[in-house]
Motif scaffolding. Structure first.
Motif, short mmCIF file in Angstrom:
data_model
loop_
_atom_site.label_atom_id
_atom_site.label_comp_id
_atom_site.label_asym_id
_atom_site.label_seq_id
_atom_site.Cartn_x
_atom_site.Cartn_y
_atom_site.Cartn_z
N LYS A 136 0.86 -1.18 0.00
CA LYS A 136 0.00 0.00 0.00
C LYS A 136 0.90 1.24 0.00
O LYS A 136 1.58 1.50 0.99
N ILE A 137 0.92 2.00 -1.11
CA ILE A 137 1.88 3.09 -1.26
C ILE A 137 1.26 4.41 -0.80
O ILE A 137 0.24 4.86 -1.34
N PHE A 138 1.89 5.03 0.21
CA PHE A 138 1.53 6.39 0.62
C PHE A 138 2.44 7.41 -0.08
O PHE A 138 1.97 8.45 -0.54
N TYR A 139 3.72 7.08 -0.15
CA TYR A 139 4.68 7.94 -0.86
C TYR A 139 5.87 7.10 -1.28
O TYR A 139 6.46 6.38 -0.46
N ASN A 140 6.23 7.20 -2.57
CA ASN A 140 7.40 6.50 -3.09
C ASN A 140 7.81 7.14 -4.42
O ASN A 140 8.05 6.46 -5.42
N GLN A 141 7.89 8.48 -4.40
CA GLN A 141 8.11 9.22 -5.64
C GLN A 141 9.44 8.89 -6.30
O GLN A 141 9.55 8.84 -7.52
N GLN A 142 10.51 8.63 -5.52
CA GLN A 142 11.81 8.31 -6.11
C GLN A 142 11.94 6.82 -6.44
O GLN A 142 12.96 6.41 -7.00
N ASN A 143 10.91 6.03 -6.05
CA ASN A 143 10.92 4.59 -6.30
C ASN A 143 12.13 3.89 -5.69
O ASN A 143 12.68 2.93 -6.25
N HIS A 144 12.57 4.39 -4.52
CA HIS A 144 13.69 3.75 -3.83
C HIS A 144 13.22 2.56 -2.99
O HIS A 144 14.06 1.79 -2.51
N TYR A 145 11.90 2.42 -2.84
CA TYR A 145 11.34 1.23 -2.17
C TYR A 145 10.77 0.32 -3.26
O TYR A 145 9.99 0.76 -4.12
#
Length: 246
Positions: A136-145
């Motif tokens: 469940k993505i809340f924030y991952n703008q850089q896609n480092h996760y």
């Protein structure tokens, strides 16, 4: 000197004869000289100089003379010692604002290093001893996760902050935070029957490029009581605080 003495003797011999003839009166008679006068005298020897007289009294002060012209300036004297500091004066009134200066040229924009994520649990099924997949993505703008592996990958070396908040239901929970296959933080929560518990943990970690960080349940299957539904969440978060300087 001898001549002077000879002349004096001749003078004495002549004087009586002239005295007798002078008594006859008549034409051509010789008029006698006044008493006290010397006839046919000769100067005597100069006497010795007299002694100096005593000094006379000081004379009266004379009348002041006219003021003379101004003389030339004298040479500059040596610098004197520094005087004591005076008392601070009263602050003066505030001046008028100055004229604004010209606008400067735009500077170079500083590069901002960003790395952050915040994800939540969607599935109630968690497998022990493997990374928990928070999808469940809340924030991952850089896609480092990476949602497929459940791991955070470090792309910018520096100091990171990681935190997790887990809802516990039906079973006890034992959770570890891992870095490079090494457990860095442990959290244990004992489930209270017919109730929802909360377990959490947070830590600061320095990461190098390529390091991985994740959460996983340790122990057997009796400690995977992580829970999530529409009103309860289990969250994993991390972000960069300071990047390393070169």
């Amino acid at each position: 000197l001898r001549m002077l003495l000879l002349r004096a003797v001749l003078l004495l011999l002549v004087l009586p004869t002239r005295g007798q003839d002078s008594e006859t009166e008549g034409p051509g008679a010789v008029v006698p000289l006044p008493k006290g006068a010397c006839t046919g005298w000769m100067a005597g020897i100069p006497g010795h100089p007299g002694h100096n007289g005593t000094p006379g009294r000081d004379g009266r002060d004379g009348t002041p003379g006219e003021k003379g012209e101004k003389g030339d300036p004298g040479l500059v004297g040596p610098k004197g010692d520094t005087g004591e500091t005076g008392v601070t004066g009263i602050e003066g009134p505030r001046g008028f604002p100055g004229v604004p200066g010209r606008k400067g040229e735009p500077g170079e924009s500083a590069y901002v290093y960003r790395s952050a994520f915040s994800v939540g649990l969607e599935s109630r099924v968690t497998v022990p001893n493997v990374p928990i997949r928070f999808t469940k993505i809340f924030y991952n703008q850089q896609n480092h996760y990476d949602v497929t592996t459940g791991k955070f990958y470090c792309n910018i070396p520096g100091l990171y902050y990681f935190a997790y908040h887990i809802t516990v239901y039906l079973k006890d929970v034992k959770v570890s935070l891992y870095k490079r296959d090494k457990a860095m933080l442990f959290t244990y929560d004992q489930y209270q029957e017919k109730n929802l518990d909360q377990a959490s943990g947070s830590v600061l970690l320095h990461l190098e490029t390529g390091d991985e960080v994740w959460l996983q349940v340790y122990g057997d299957g009796d400690f995977n009581g992580l829970y999530a539904d529409n009103v309860n969440d289990s969250i994993f978060t991390g972000f960069l605080l300071y990047h390393d300087t070169i």
